[in-house]
Design an enzyme around this catalytic site. Structure first.
Site, PDB file in Angstrom:
ATOM      1  N   GLU A   1      25.938  29.433 -17.396  1.00 37.85           N
ATOM      2  CA  GLU A   1      26.000  28.842 -16.067  1.00 37.85           C
ATOM      3  C   GLU A   1      27.195  29.500 -15.387  1.00 37.85           C
ATOM      4  O   GLU A   1      28.349  29.286 -15.784  1.00 37.85           O
ATOM      5  CB  GLU A   1      26.187  27.326 -16.148  1.00 37.85           C
ATOM      6  CG  GLU A   1      24.986  26.580 -16.686  1.00 37.85           C
ATOM      7  CD  GLU A   1      23.823  26.533 -15.697  1.00 37.85           C
ATOM      8  OE1 GLU A   1      24.073  26.639 -14.474  1.00 37.85           O
ATOM      9  OE2 GLU A   1      22.661  26.409 -16.145  1.00 37.85           O
TER      10      GLU A   1
ATOM     11  N   ASN B   1      16.201  21.925 -10.046  1.00 35.99           N
ATOM     12  CA  ASN B   1      16.177  22.645  -8.775  1.00 35.99           C
ATOM     13  C   ASN B   1      15.198  23.813  -8.771  1.00 35.99           C
ATOM     14  O   ASN B   1      15.044  24.505  -7.770  1.00 35.99           O
ATOM     15  CB  ASN B   1      17.586  23.133  -8.400  1.00 35.99           C
ATOM     16  CG  ASN B   1      18.135  24.163  -9.361  1.00 35.99           C
ATOM     17  OD1 ASN B   1      17.852  24.121 -10.559  1.00 35.99           O
ATOM     18  ND2 ASN B   1      18.922  25.095  -8.843  1.00 35.99           N
TER      19      ASN B   1
ATOM     20  N   SER C   1      18.797  32.137  -7.233  1.00 35.40           N
ATOM     21  CA  SER C   1      19.819  31.444  -8.008  1.00 35.40           C
ATOM     22  C   SER C   1      20.622  30.483  -7.163  1.00 35.40           C
ATOM     23  O   SER C   1      20.973  30.791  -6.012  1.00 35.40           O
ATOM     24  CB  SER C   1      20.775  32.466  -8.648  1.00 35.40           C
ATOM     25  OG  SER C   1      21.800  31.813  -9.352  1.00 35.40           O
ATOM     26  N   GLY C   2      20.902  29.326  -7.767  1.00 34.87           N
ATOM     27  CA  GLY C   2      21.863  28.407  -7.174  1.00 34.87           C
ATOM     28  C   GLY C   2      23.271  28.859  -7.466  1.00 34.87           C
ATOM     29  O   GLY C   2      24.234  28.199  -7.066  1.00 34.87           O
TER      30      GLY C   2
ATOM     31  N   ARG D   1      31.452  21.202  -6.928  1.00 34.96           N
ATOM     32  CA  ARG D   1      31.908  22.091  -7.988  1.00 34.96           C
ATOM     33  C   ARG D   1      32.670  23.286  -7.433  1.00 34.96           C
ATOM     34  O   ARG D   1      33.703  23.696  -7.972  1.00 34.96           O
ATOM     35  CB  ARG D   1      30.718  22.561  -8.825  1.00 34.96           C
ATOM     36  CG  ARG D   1      30.127  21.473  -9.717  1.00 34.96           C
ATOM     37  CD  ARG D   1      28.859  21.934 -10.407  1.00 34.96           C
ATOM     38  NE  ARG D   1      27.749  22.070  -9.468  1.00 34.96           N
ATOM     39  CZ  ARG D   1      26.597  22.669  -9.743  1.00 34.96           C
ATOM     40  NH1 ARG D   1      26.420  23.232 -10.936  1.00 34.96           N
ATOM     41  NH2 ARG D   1      25.630  22.730  -8.846  1.00 34.96           N
TER      42      ARG D   1
ATOM     43  N   ASP E   1      20.740  31.331 -13.934  1.00 34.56           N
ATOM     44  CA  ASP E   1      21.557  30.617 -14.914  1.00 34.56           C
ATOM     45  C   ASP E   1      20.686  29.900 -15.939  1.00 34.56           C
ATOM     46  O   ASP E   1      19.767  29.150 -15.578  1.00 34.56           O
ATOM     47  CB  ASP E   1      22.457  29.597 -14.214  1.00 34.56           C
ATOM     48  CG  ASP E   1      23.511  30.254 -13.327  1.00 34.56           C
ATOM     49  OD1 ASP E   1      23.408  31.472 -13.103  1.00 34.56           O
ATOM     50  OD2 ASP E   1      24.420  29.552 -12.867  1.00 34.56           O
TER      51      ASP E   1
ATOM     52  N   ASP F   1      14.685  32.112 -12.105  1.00 36.62           N
ATOM     53  CA  ASP F   1      16.008  31.533 -11.978  1.00 36.62           C
ATOM     54  C   ASP F   1      16.974  32.437 -12.761  1.00 36.62           C
ATOM     55  O   ASP F   1      16.537  33.254 -13.580  1.00 36.62           O
ATOM     56  CB  ASP F   1      15.967  30.116 -12.558  1.00 36.62           C
ATOM     57  CG  ASP F   1      17.340  29.489 -12.667  1.00 36.62           C
ATOM     58  OD1 ASP F   1      18.105  29.578 -11.693  1.00 36.62           O
ATOM     59  OD2 ASP F   1      17.637  28.910 -13.725  1.00 36.62           O
TER      60      ASP F   1
ATOM     61  N   ASP G   1      14.505  26.678 -15.457  1.00 36.04           N
ATOM     62  CA  ASP G   1      14.824  25.663 -16.468  1.00 36.04           C
ATOM     63  C   ASP G   1      15.289  24.335 -15.895  1.00 36.04           C
ATOM     64  O   ASP G   1      15.290  23.329 -16.594  1.00 36.04           O
ATOM     65  CB  ASP G   1      15.932  26.199 -17.385  1.00 36.04           C
ATOM     66  CG  ASP G   1      17.295  26.190 -16.700  1.00 36.04           C
ATOM     67  OD1 ASP G   1      18.205  25.488 -17.176  1.00 36.04           O
ATOM     68  OD2 ASP G   1      17.447  26.893 -15.678  1.00 36.04           O
TER      69      ASP G   1
ATOM     70  N   LYS H   1      14.658  27.712  -3.149  1.00 33.07           N
ATOM     71  CA  LYS H   1      14.043  28.603  -4.135  1.00 33.07           C
ATOM     72  C   LYS H   1      12.557  28.785  -3.874  1.00 33.07           C
ATOM     73  O   LYS H   1      12.023  29.897  -3.974  1.00 33.07           O
ATOM     74  CB  LYS H   1      14.284  28.068  -5.544  1.00 33.07           C
ATOM     75  CG  LYS H   1      15.717  28.222  -6.026  1.00 33.07           C
ATOM     76  CD  LYS H   1      15.864  27.874  -7.489  1.00 33.07           C
ATOM     77  CE  LYS H   1      17.258  28.185  -7.990  1.00 33.07           C
ATOM     78  NZ  LYS H   1      17.409  27.972  -9.445  1.00 33.07           N
TER      79      LYS H   1
END
Length: 415
Positions: free
Chosen positions: A210, A360, A289-290, A246, A203, A201, A357, A334
């Site tokens: 983030e 997701n 990554s999201g 967001r 962030d 991941d 972490d 992911k």
């Protein structure tokens, strides 16, 4: 040497074959090991087992050998002769010697073999005692202990047998929480070293930030976005819905902010070391990554990553539209990307490592051969194969059995 000239293999000593355990300890110096075996060679003994360790300049050398047999088959050489000679040799070097008679080899190790890696900052005698007691309390035996690293944390590894890995992991997870140390339990075997693809991941894993919150700070809505991000990472909100909500708050932001955000991104301590070491050792490394390709593409170039995938902020006429384009990289995405990267890398899924972490990341962590929760939310720590809670990303290397000395050797690798 032809096949007919190859001597037959010597059988492993049975339980009734007399053997001697020769222990040498004292101040280390060059030539001790060679000198001991030169001394033993005069008695035609066979070497059954060897262990040697040097700690702060003090050597402990243990050799298990068969009892002496005269080269001519006579009865002129005795165990007493060997003892006297070894003690005399040791005294000449100001070393201590102990020789213990017995029969056979070491007893076989139990089934259910595991590696227990303990990370302490610092590692105290109290916590080490509790961990050892917890291991033996499951019915397991500690076969070996050795240090993997002394910085940025103290990392030691216990080779354990006699208890199933899952049982050991469950028991030690309780101890880890109580002692405030990190304890990772993985199954022993070739696959531990064979893991050849690491996917992370981004962030709060590869980087300390983030990314969407960095963008939000420039849009004046950082607090609102941070609250939604936190809830999503805890698994309280659907990730895709939270992402759209967001990103919508960023509508109208000038595209020039992308360069500003890239400069604000802070790598997690140890991130460069982790990637550099893995690459030198022949691993392939990727990120999912999201967050956004506007940042991950730069990280891929900077760190030399093999794979990278993320969401993409839509930009029209030099402004962020408040939307993302393309396939959404969410929890299921992911895991799907991990499988895709593994296929492209030619690596079986069982030989992959995933690090993350947030909630997701869970599907990816569970799909990998080894899933590592890095400074993760409680939900993620409980579900992952193992957890690391120190702020140094390169400590993941120790879970793969890579020592700090090997890390430093990789740093001197000549490209």
């Amino acid at each position: 040497m032809s096949a007919s000239q190859i001597p037959p293999a010597t059988a492993v000593p049975g339980d009734d074959v007399p053997t001697l355990l020769v222990k040498i300890f004292g101040k280390d110096r060059p030539g001790i090991t060679a000198g001991l075996f030169d001394t033993l060679a005069a008695y035609s003994v066979d070497v059954v087992d060897i262990e040697q360790v040097v700690t702060r300049g003090r050597i402990v050398l243990c050799v298990l050998v068969t009892s002496p047999v005269p080269a001519d088959g006579s009865s002129g050489v005795t165990e007493g002769d060997l003892r006297a000679t070894v003690h005399s040799w040791a005294e000449s070097l100001n070393l201590q010697a102990e020789i213990i008679s017995g029969t056979g080899d070491n007893r076989p190790r139990g089934t259910g073999r595991s590696h227990v890696t303990v990370l302490g900052h610092p590692l105290t005698a109290e916590s080490t005692a509790a961990i050892a007691a917890a291991i033996t309390g499951t019915g397991a035996n500690i076969d070996r202990i050795f240090r993997l690293a002394k910085y940025p944390v103290t990392a030691v590894e216990f080779a354990v047998s006699g208890t199933a890995t899952d049982t050991l992991r469950t028991t030690l997870a309780i101890e880890a929480a109580a002692l405030e140390v990190d304890i990772a339990v993985v199954s022993s075997g070739l696959q531990r070293r064979a893991q050849r693809l690491v996917v992370m991941d981004v962030d709060s894993t590869l980087i300390q930030d983030e990314v969407i919150e960095l963008f939000a700070a420039h849009a004046g809505c950082e607090a609102e976005v941070a609250a939604v991000t936190t809830a999503a990472m805890r698994g309280e909100l659907d990730f895709e819905e939270s992402l759209h909500a967001r990103v919508a708050l960023l509508k109208g932001l000038d595209a020039s902010v992308v360069d500003l955000v890239r400069k604000e991104v802070r790598l997690t301590p140890g991130a460069r070391t982790l990637v550099r070491t893995l690459k030198h050792l022949g691993y392939q490394v990727g990120v999912v990554s999201g967050g956004f390709t506007q940042v991950t593409d730069a990280l891929q170039e900077e760190l030399g990553l093999d794979f990278a995938s993320a969401n993409t902020l839509e930009i029209v006429d030099g402004k962020l539209t408040g939307k993302v384009t393309g396939e959404i990289v969410d929890r299921a995405g992911k895991a799907r990307l991990l499988r895709r990267f593994a296929q492209e890398a030619g690596v079986p899924l069982a030989q992959t490592v995933a690090i993350g972490d947030g909630a997701n990341d869970l599907d990816m962590l569970n799909a990998a051969g080894l899933g590592v929760a890095f400074n993760a939310k409680p939900l993620v720590r409980q579900a992952a194969h193992t957890a690391v809670n120190v702020p140094f990303l390169d400590t993941v290397l120790y879970l793969l059995g890579i020592t700090r000395e090997e890390v430093e050797a990789a740093d001197t690798h000549d490209d």
